[in-house]
Design a protein around this motif. Structure first.
Motif, short mmCIF file in Angstrom:
data_model
loop_
_atom_site.label_atom_id
_atom_site.label_comp_id
_atom_site.label_asym_id
_atom_site.label_seq_id
_atom_site.Cartn_x
_atom_site.Cartn_y
_atom_site.Cartn_z
N GLN A 126 4.90 21.93 77.70
CA GLN A 126 5.04 20.54 78.08
C GLN A 126 4.36 19.70 77.02
O GLN A 126 3.43 20.17 76.34
N GLY A 127 4.80 18.46 76.82
CA GLY A 127 4.19 17.58 75.84
C GLY A 127 3.05 16.78 76.43
O GLY A 127 2.57 17.04 77.53
N ARG A 128 2.63 15.73 75.68
CA ARG A 128 1.52 14.86 76.12
C ARG A 128 2.06 13.48 76.40
O ARG A 128 2.64 12.83 75.53
N HIS A 129 1.88 13.03 77.62
CA HIS A 129 2.31 11.67 77.97
C HIS A 129 1.11 10.73 78.07
O HIS A 129 1.15 9.62 77.56
N ALA A 130 0.07 11.21 78.74
CA ALA A 130 -1.20 10.46 78.82
C ALA A 130 -1.00 9.03 79.28
O ALA A 130 -1.47 8.07 78.66
N ASP A 131 -0.25 8.85 80.37
CA ASP A 131 -0.03 7.52 80.96
C ASP A 131 0.54 6.53 79.96
O ASP A 131 0.17 5.35 79.95
N GLY A 132 1.41 6.96 79.11
CA GLY A 132 2.07 6.07 78.16
C GLY A 132 1.34 5.87 76.85
O GLY A 132 1.88 5.26 75.92
N VAL A 133 0.10 6.38 76.75
CA VAL A 133 -0.67 6.20 75.52
C VAL A 133 -0.13 7.09 74.41
O VAL A 133 -0.02 6.68 73.26
N GLY A 134 0.21 8.32 74.75
CA GLY A 134 0.74 9.25 73.75
C GLY A 134 2.11 9.74 74.15
O GLY A 134 2.48 9.72 75.32
N PRO B 146 10.54 17.96 60.67
CA PRO B 146 9.85 16.88 59.96
C PRO B 146 8.35 16.96 60.23
O PRO B 146 7.91 17.59 61.19
N SER B 147 7.59 16.33 59.38
CA SER B 147 6.14 16.27 59.61
C SER B 147 5.87 15.30 60.76
O SER B 147 6.30 14.15 60.72
N MET B 148 5.19 15.79 61.77
CA MET B 148 4.92 14.95 62.93
C MET B 148 3.72 15.50 63.68
O MET B 148 3.33 16.65 63.51
N ILE B 149 3.14 14.64 64.49
CA ILE B 149 2.04 15.06 65.34
C ILE B 149 2.61 15.74 66.57
O ILE B 149 3.55 15.26 67.19
N VAL B 150 2.04 16.89 66.92
CA VAL B 150 2.49 17.60 68.11
C VAL B 150 1.32 17.81 69.06
O VAL B 150 0.16 17.89 68.63
N CYS B 151 1.63 17.87 70.33
CA CYS B 151 0.65 18.20 71.36
C CYS B 151 1.33 19.13 72.35
O CYS B 151 2.54 19.05 72.56
N MET B 152 0.52 19.99 72.95
CA MET B 152 1.11 20.99 73.85
C MET B 152 0.26 21.20 75.09
O MET B 152 -0.97 21.15 75.03
N ARG B 153 0.95 21.43 76.21
CA ARG B 153 0.35 21.99 77.42
C ARG B 153 1.17 23.24 77.75
O ARG B 153 2.40 23.20 77.68
N VAL B 154 0.50 24.32 78.12
CA VAL B 154 1.21 25.59 78.24
C VAL B 154 0.78 26.34 79.51
O VAL B 154 -0.25 26.06 80.11
N GLU B 155 1.63 27.31 79.88
CA GLU B 155 1.32 28.26 80.94
C GLU B 155 1.98 29.59 80.58
O GLU B 155 3.03 29.63 79.95
N LEU B 156 1.32 30.67 80.98
CA LEU B 156 1.86 32.02 80.84
C LEU B 156 2.21 32.55 82.22
O LEU B 156 1.51 32.27 83.20
N TYR B 157 3.28 33.36 82.30
CA TYR B 157 3.71 33.94 83.56
C TYR B 157 3.89 35.44 83.37
O TYR B 157 4.41 35.89 82.34
#
Length: 826
Positions: free
Chosen positions: A86-94, A155-166
């Motif tokens: 999942q990405g980072r939303h942070a209440d619209g900030v990111g 492309p070069s870009m900032i990435v953020c991640m949230r993860v889970e393993l199953y």
């Protein structure tokens, strides 16, 4: 004691491992870098918005820069089958996310392996926005303690991640296996590649320090040229070797484990297409090692030779509770080729000898200063366990007391009711009990198998059920019906012998007892021992409750059919042979013999007959009739309806009159079963066989055929039920009665008159079928019925609808159904 259980398939091992739930601690989550303290590794949990909403590395991701990673330590080996991102939303900030990523894993924290799919691809497609969770199956699954997520972008870009393993814990404890590399076979003009494609160790002439297809949780088909995986080459599921490449006539494999274990058995899935020169191993010789030296006394195991069934199977090698951290086995060839697709081990927790523990292993170091604390913790645990045991025992005693009190109350109530005058009882019954009468007509059947677990859980999802659940429980009758075999696994008859009956003012109360039957069918004159060498394998019909079901030719069966009416040819006849699997336990063996005894008692022209048995040696077999035209579903689907007024003459058409005659034969067979108080539980066209002159006989192995897997629905990964044929009370309350068989007959009649061109409720998903079942329960005229077939008169459709009445008492009996259909037929 910890017992390791073989995984059926990795699809049942898909539990979240704790990123979302918090079982994985913050200190177990690390990263190569972080953009800020609020985007540290501990914030990379799926569906969590703590901090700034995700893990974000310090630098922008580059196409060829795979230095950034989010790492998870699971502490023990786990079988990981699925990942979520999942990405980072942070209440619209990111609004950052990883479009693609790689997964690396390690079992020891030193050697890292890049995950690859079955076609060798490493890149996993990730998120397209910052909101949605994207789940990706790891096929093949991985066995690892450490897992890394490595974002990849074009492309070069900032990435953020949230993860889970199953996945689930890897209880086998197998860390690596070593073996000769799989080989290539030329077979019938095609190349069969029998190499271990997903092995994650080193591969040259041999495979070392890795795991692969032999531990991926899935196993090969009977035909090794075919695969359960789409788009792969022939032989993909198996690792195989040719005898001529091994001068000693055996293949040696070494298995290394995470610690010293007490091994009870090893299961090896082998191919056995002996007609193609492939057989399961002739002998296994296994050596054991606890420290640096191999013990001199091996375990020697010789499986029973099987030249009857070419089916692939698991062979269980007894290891005799030997202690070891490594096992080396030599598997001797039994023919030209030997092929394995899965190997698993069963072990108990070992009582460790400290002299066997490596001194540099920090997980086994003992802190003398903590001895008193450890002893105190152990004492506390023992006290807690004793308290839990006492509470459980007290609850059981209290429950029995309540049950006895309830029983006395019910008996007193019944006695009072019987002593009241008929007129008074009738008046009270009509004025006070009309609201519950519809619920009080069902005989409760308790499924005896562990695999059939609480069908009523489906109903609990319906809001209205919670308000009426107690009422349904109170008005359920106290009858007990014996079920033959575990419900939900395979369709078998249920039997209830009524031993007493009381009648009071038109109401009936039945008391049903379990019938204990002898388990020595070989002594019964009707169940003679058939020489198994006279059976010739023709086709595998599928998997049944107890084992495989084969279509065979039987020579000399005529002498076992002395009481059979009509002319019998001396030619070999087709029979269905049900076998008991090799690893069946004592209970399964007894159930198999009980089923033989039950079926042997059935004598009706429209019921498949048990002809003979093979019970003097293993594998146990029961031999039943098999009709030459196969099952009714396939028979009808090959035909078209004959137009009215057109003379018969085309073999591909069938008349409406014949269809009704077939239905009347089925109702006649069910009338016979119901007269013996048998409940079939899986009546459908797939379970009816067609003989000459359109003779129909009811059987019970439709579910065993792979062809009809789509007709069965798996509830919570356990019970397998033919929900499209089942009554509402069978699905929601677990009640199987003769009235529920009537419901299934209505669906079977609908199948016949549609010539099995489509599945019942074909427009519905399985979940929608269950929702529609809830509408039958609510009875608010929102339930959807099967539509009237084109060739079906209104009178016959009315008969179908009467079979689907909500109140089981209002449904017709099979005696009434048969009489009605005979009128239509005449």
């Amino acid at each position: 004691m910890l017992t390791v259980v073989l995984l059926n398939t990795f699809s049942v091992c898909r539990y979240p491992l704790g990123m979302t739930g918090g079982q994985i601690q913050d200190e177990d989550i690390s990263a190569s870098s972080q953009w800020s303290e609020s985007t540290a590794a501990r914030y990379g949990r799926l569906d969590f918005d703590d901090g700034d909403g995700a893990w974000c590395p310090d630098v922008m991701a580059e196409p060829n820069n795979l230095k950034e990673f989010l790492q998870i330590d699971l502490h023990t080996l786990h079988f990981v089958t699925l990942v979520g991102t999942q990405g980072r939303h942070a209440d619209g900030v990111g609004n950052e996310f990883a479009q693609r990523y790689k997964v690396k894993y390690s079992r020891d924290g030193t050697r890292w392996v890049s995950w690859r799919d079955r076609q060798g691809r490493q890149i996993i497609e990730g998120n397209s926005n910052a909101y949605d969770v994207v789940l990706k199956d790891l096929e093949p699954p991985i066995i690892a303690r450490f897992v890394r997520f490595m974002p990849v972008t074009d492309p070069s870009m900032i990435v953020c991640m949230r993860v889970e393993l199953y996945g689930c814990e890897w209880l086998d404890g197998l860390v690596t296996y070593s073996a000769p590399a799989g080989q290539q076979m030329s077979f019938r003009g095609q190349q069969i590649y029998l190499n271990d494609t997903v092995y994650d160790g080193a591969i040259s002439y041999s495979m070392t320090e890795g795991l692969g297809q032999l531990t991926d949780g899935s196993w090969g088909l009977d035909d090794f040229t075919k695969s359960q995986v789409y788009g792969v080459w022939p032989g993909y599921d198996y690792v195989g070797w040719i005898n001529s490449s091994f001068p000693g006539g055996s293949v040696e494999m070494t298995f290394e484990f995470d610690r010293v274990r007490n091994f009870t058995s090893m299961k090896v899935h082998c191919n056995n297409m002996y007609t193609w020169g492939v057989k399961m191993f002739r002998q296994a010789v296994c050596y054991f090692r606890t420290d640096s030296d191999w013990e001199p006394n091996p375990v020697v195991f010789k499986p029973k030779a099987d030249n009857i069934s070419p089916s692939a199977r698991f062979v269980t090698v007894a290891l005799g509770n030997r202690m070891a951290s490594a096992i080396r086995c030599r598997f001797a060839f039994n023919d030209i080729w030997m092929m394995f697709s899965e190997i698993a081990f069963q072990s108990d927790t070992a009582v460790y000898n400290t002299s066997l523990v490596p001194r540099d292993d920090p997980s086994h170091k003992i802190d003398d200063s903590s001895t008193r604390i450890l002893i105190g913790c152990l004492v506390a645990i023992i006290v807690i366990l004793l308290a839990i045991i006492i509470i459980i025992l007290w609850r059981q005693v209290w429950q029995k007391m309540i049950e006895k009190a309830s029983q006395r109350m019910l008996d007193d109530e019944l006695t009072t009711c019987l002593s009241v005058q008929r007129e008074a009882f009738t008046h009270r019954h009509s004025s006070l009990s009309s609201d519950v009468e519809s619920n009080s007509t069902y005989e409760r059947i308790f499924p005896m198998g562990s695999d059939y677990q609480e069908p009523s859980l489906l109903l609990r999802k319906l809001p209205e059920f919670q308000a009426t659940e107690n009422l349904v429980g109170l008005v359920t009758r106290r009858s007990r019906v014996r079920v033959s075999g575990p419900a939900g696994i395979a369709p078998h008859y249920a039997e209830a012998d009524i031993v007493s009956q009381q009648e009071a003012t038109g109401a009936h109360s039945y008391r049903v007892t379990v019938v204990n039957m002898p388990l020595s069918p070989g002594r019964d004159g009707a169940l003679e021992e058939f020489p198994r060498e006279r059976l010739t394998f023709k086709e595998k019909l599928g998997e049944g409750q107890f084992g495989e079901v084969h279509l065979c030719e039987a020579e000399g069966m005529q002498e076992f059919m002395k009481d059979h009416c009509g002319d019998i040819s001396d030619e070999p006849m087709l029979v269905a042979v049900k076998t008991l699997r090799e690893d069946a336990n004592k209970n399964a063996r007894n159930d198999f013999l009980k089923e033989i005894r039950i079926i042997s008692r059935l004598r009706d022209p429209n019921i498949i007959r048990l002809l003979a048995v093979c019970v003097e040696s293993d594998p146990l077999c029961m031999i039943t009739e098999y009709m030459e035209n196969g099952d009714l579903n396939q028979f009808l689907s090959r035909h078209e309806l004959q137009e009215e007024g057109v003379l018969a003459g085309n073999s591909s058409t069938i008349s409406y009159r014949i269809l009704i005659r077939m239905a009347s034969q089925i109702s006649s067979g069910m009338k016979y079963l119901s007269s013996l108080h048998f409940v079939h539980r899986d009546l459908a066209t797939r379970n009816c066989l067609v003989g000459t002159n359109n003779t129909i006989k009811i059987a019970d192995f439709g579910m065993s055929r792979n062809l009809y897997r789509g007709d069965y629905y798996r509830i919570q990964g356990r019970a397998v039920l033919p929900i499209r044929w089942m009554s509402w009370e069978s699905i929601l309350l677990g009640k199987f009665t003769m009235a529920s068989d009537v419901w299934a007959f209505g669906v079977t009649l609908w199948e016949i008159l549609t010539l099995c061109k489509e599945q019942p409720y074909a427009q519905f998903t399985d979940e929608q079928v269950i929702e529609n079942t809830g509408e039958f329960f609510r009875d608010q005229n929102k339930q959807v019925y099967l539509p009237k077939p084109h060739c079906c008169p209104d009178s016959v459709y009315s008969l179908m609808l009467s079979c689907w009445k909500r109140n089981a008492k209002e449904r017709p009996t099979f005696l009434e159904i048969h009489s009605t259909l005979m009128e239509y037929h005449d």
